[in-house]
Design an enzyme around this catalytic site. Structure first.
Site, PDB file in Angstrom:
ATOM      1  N   THR A  33       0.813  -1.217   0.000  1.00  0.00           N
ATOM      2  CA  THR A  33       0.000   0.000   0.000  1.00  0.00           C
ATOM      3  C   THR A  33       0.849   1.270   0.000  1.00  0.00           C
ATOM      4  OG1 THR A  33      -1.743  -1.193   1.175  1.00  0.00           O
ATOM      5  CG2 THR A  33      -1.826   1.212   1.282  1.00  0.00           C
ATOM      6  N   HIS A  61      10.257   4.952  -2.499  1.00  0.00           N
ATOM      7  CA  HIS A  61       9.453   4.628  -3.684  1.00  0.00           C
ATOM      8  C   HIS A  61       8.766   5.906  -4.151  1.00  0.00           C
ATOM      9  CE1 HIS A  61       7.160   2.399  -6.511  1.00  0.00           C
ATOM     10  NE2 HIS A  61       6.000   2.549  -5.898  1.00  0.00           N
TER      11      HIS A  61
HETATM   12  O1  TXD Z   1       5.299  -0.538  -5.548  1.00  0.00           O
HETATM   13  C1  TXD Z   1       4.328  -0.275  -4.814  1.00  0.00           C
HETATM   14  N1  TXD Z   1       4.383  -0.488  -3.495  1.00  0.00           N
HETATM   15  C2  TXD Z   1       3.056   0.299  -5.440  1.00  0.00           C
HETATM   16  C3  TXD Z   1       1.885   0.193  -4.484  1.00  0.00           C
HETATM   17  C4  TXD Z   1       2.760  -0.238  -6.776  1.00  0.00           C
HETATM   18  C5  TXD Z   1       1.491  -0.134  -7.275  1.00  0.00           C
HETATM   19  C6  TXD Z   1       0.301   0.170  -6.436  1.00  0.00           C
HETATM   20  N2  TXD Z   1       0.635   0.653  -5.121  1.00  0.00           N
HETATM   21  C7  TXD Z   1      -0.431   0.740  -4.130  1.00  0.00           C
HETATM   22  O2  TXD Z   1      -0.980  -0.538  -3.798  1.00  0.00           O
HETATM   23  C8  TXD Z   1      -1.628   1.540  -4.540  1.00  0.00           C
HETATM   24  O3  TXD Z   1      -1.344   2.932  -4.556  1.00  0.00           O
HETATM   25  C9  TXD Z   1      -2.608   1.139  -3.480  1.00  0.00           C
HETATM   26  O4  TXD Z   1      -2.353   1.866  -2.303  1.00  0.00           O
HETATM   27  C10 TXD Z   1      -2.276  -0.334  -3.248  1.00  0.00           C
HETATM   28  C11 TXD Z   1      -3.232  -1.289  -3.889  1.00  0.00           C
HETATM   29  O5  TXD Z   1      -3.311  -1.045  -5.255  1.00  0.00           O
HETATM   30  P1  TXD Z   1      -4.494  -1.754  -6.096  1.00  0.00           P
HETATM   31  O6  TXD Z   1      -4.311  -1.379  -7.527  1.00  0.00           O
HETATM   32  O7  TXD Z   1      -4.614  -3.193  -5.729  1.00  0.00           O
HETATM   33  O8  TXD Z   1      -5.758  -0.965  -5.523  1.00  0.00           O
HETATM   34  P2  TXD Z   1      -7.298  -1.432  -5.575  1.00  0.00           P
HETATM   35  O9  TXD Z   1      -7.551  -2.244  -6.806  1.00  0.00           O
HETATM   36  O10 TXD Z   1      -8.092  -0.200  -5.287  1.00  0.00           O
HETATM   37  O11 TXD Z   1      -7.407  -2.434  -4.323  1.00  0.00           O
HETATM   38  C12 TXD Z   1      -7.361  -1.975  -3.015  1.00  0.00           C
HETATM   39  C13 TXD Z   1      -8.366  -2.826  -2.248  1.00  0.00           C
HETATM   40  C14 TXD Z   1      -9.809  -2.591  -2.696  1.00  0.00           C
HETATM   41  O12 TXD Z   1     -10.410  -3.804  -3.128  1.00  0.00           O
HETATM   42  C15 TXD Z   1     -10.496  -2.029  -1.468  1.00  0.00           C
HETATM   43  O13 TXD Z   1     -11.841  -2.476  -1.297  1.00  0.00           O
HETATM   44  C16 TXD Z   1      -9.617  -2.595  -0.372  1.00  0.00           C
HETATM   45  O14 TXD Z   1      -8.301  -2.468  -0.877  1.00  0.00           O
HETATM   46  N3  TXD Z   1      -9.730  -1.856   0.887  1.00  0.00           N
HETATM   47  C17 TXD Z   1      -9.611  -2.462   2.078  1.00  0.00           C
HETATM   48  N4  TXD Z   1      -9.348  -3.743   2.380  1.00  0.00           N
HETATM   49  C18 TXD Z   1      -9.280  -4.022   3.703  1.00  0.00           C
HETATM   50  N5  TXD Z   1      -9.457  -3.096   4.704  1.00  0.00           N
HETATM   51  C19 TXD Z   1      -9.731  -1.806   4.390  1.00  0.00           C
HETATM   52  N6  TXD Z   1      -9.919  -0.895   5.360  1.00  0.00           N
HETATM   53  C20 TXD Z   1      -9.801  -1.435   3.023  1.00  0.00           C
HETATM   54  N7  TXD Z   1     -10.036  -0.251   2.388  1.00  0.00           N
HETATM   55  C21 TXD Z   1      -9.985  -0.545   1.078  1.00  0.00           C
END
Ligand code: TXD
Length: 323
Positions: free
Chosen positions: A125, A181
């Site tokens: 995240t 990053h």
């Molecule tokens: O290199 C790196 N570290 C980065 C990280 C590379 C690419 C993406 N980067 C980050 O990963 C991006 O900025 C996001 O913060 C995360 C996840 O990316 P993703 O593309 O998977 O985002 P999505 O598709 O929005 O998925 C996030 C999920 C979504 O299904 C929400 O419903 C869920 O997180 N979500 C939660 N799950 C559990 N608990 C809570 N509170 C919650 N809130 C949202």
């Protein structure tokens, strides 16, 4: 000696979005263990788990896949990969996500603390350098069992661009990216090579020019934004997922890969008490060693600038948590 029953690993994926779903499929294809997808959006983790399970007869992997919205489902996980939170949209910086995702990391950390305190935790995240710190503080696991995934992705982008430039197999390109990053990340040309031939030597051999390599360094720094701009509705997810799975596999199979990760520094590189992207060895005990490489004065200055950016991010995050 009689062998006890072999029990499959358990992999918990907290966040079943773009990266989470891709993580689940990759874990299945590599038969890393049973997979639990967790998300707050009911139905999404269950639906993706069932869909991937239905691919298993075709792909030939045996593992259980389940989806959940209750943290009890991650009990006993060996590895937890955290993508929960919100992703960037065009025009947003990674840092814009701090407020929302800090709250999410505190929730996730509490779930890990209660249900799987012996896990190896990989945070994805964003903003990664701050969120991995928040997650570690919230779950309370030893620092060497909580690590951030960013350097493997940034290095993969760097490696891909170099392979394209040199017209060689990606398999023969190794590369290093240090630091945070973000825009201040430090792709290290001097430590990057093709089959052991350092990139500076390849420039001298006429395989490329310093100008083109400098452009590749900048494109690596802009790698995330380039994809966000193209997708418009979210950020990269295939390469991030592959990168985190490489880290998880190194832990689960005790492979002792030397990988660039956001790891806790307790004096290494002259830094004490900060998560920073550095080369580490990941084995069965988690982060088993922080590798301190020699840096030139110019490389050190870029690294220090990146560390400064991470420290600034942490200060903003601390302020939000105390506010
Ligand atoms: O290199 C790196 N570290 C980065 C990280 C590379 C690419 C993406 N980067 C980050 O990963 C991006 O900025 C996001 O913060 C995360 C996840 O990316 P993703 O593309 O998977 O985002 P999505 O598709 O929005 O998925 C996030 C999920 C979504 O299904 C929400 O419903 C869920 O997180 N979500 C939660 N799950 C559990 N608990 C809570 N509170 C919650 N809130 C949202």
């Amino acid at each position: 000696m009689a062998r006890g029953k072999i029990v499959r690993n358990k992999i918990a994926l907290v966040g079943a979005g773009n990266i989470g779903g891709t993580l689940a499929l990759l874990a299945g294809l590599k038969e890393l263990g049973d997979v639990v997808l967790f998300d707050v959006v009911d139905g999404v983790p269950q639906g993706k788990a069932l869909d991937i399970a239905q691919a298993s007869p075709v792909e030939g992997f045996d593992a259980s896949f389940s989806g959940a919205s209750d943290y009890s489902a991650i009990a006993g996980a060996d590895v937890v990969i955290v993508t929960a939170g919100v992703a960037r949209k065009p025009g947003m910086s990674r840092d814009d996500l701090i407020g929302i995702n800090t709250k999410v990391m505190n929730q996730v950390g509490a779930g890990i603390k209660e249900h799987c305190p012996n896990a190896f935790v990989i945070c994805i995240t964003n903003p990664l350098d701050a969120m991995v710190w928040v997650l570690r503080e919230a779950c309370g696991l030893p620092h060497n069992r909580v690590v951030g995934m960013a350097g493997v992705l940034d290095s993969a982008r760097f490696r891909y661009f170099l392979a394209e430039e040199f017209n060689v197999s990606v398999e023969d390109v190794t590369a290093f990216v240090l630091g945070g990053h973000g825009d201040t990340m430090v792709p290290l040309v001097r430590y990057s090579a093709v089959a052991g031939i350092p990139v500076p030597d390849l420039i001298r051999m006429g395989w490329s020019t310093q100008e083109k390599i400098d452009q590749i360094v900048q494109r690596t720094r802009d790698g995330g934004a380039e994809i966000v701009g193209l997708l418009k509705t979210g950020s990269a997810f295939y390469a991030p997922a592959s990168s985190a799975i490489q880290m998880a596999e190194s832990y689960l199979k005790d492979k002792r890969r030397l990988l660039p990760c956001a790891a806790w520094l307790s004096g290494q590189y002259g830094i004490d008490g900060l998560y920073v992207g550095v080369p580490v060895i990941i084995g069965g005990d988690g982060v088993e060693k922080v590798v301190e490489i020699a840096l030139t004065a110019e490389e050190k200055a870029m690294f220090d600038k990146s560390v400064g950016a991470v420290k600034g991010l942490i200060e903003v995050t601390r302020g939000l948590m105390q506010g």
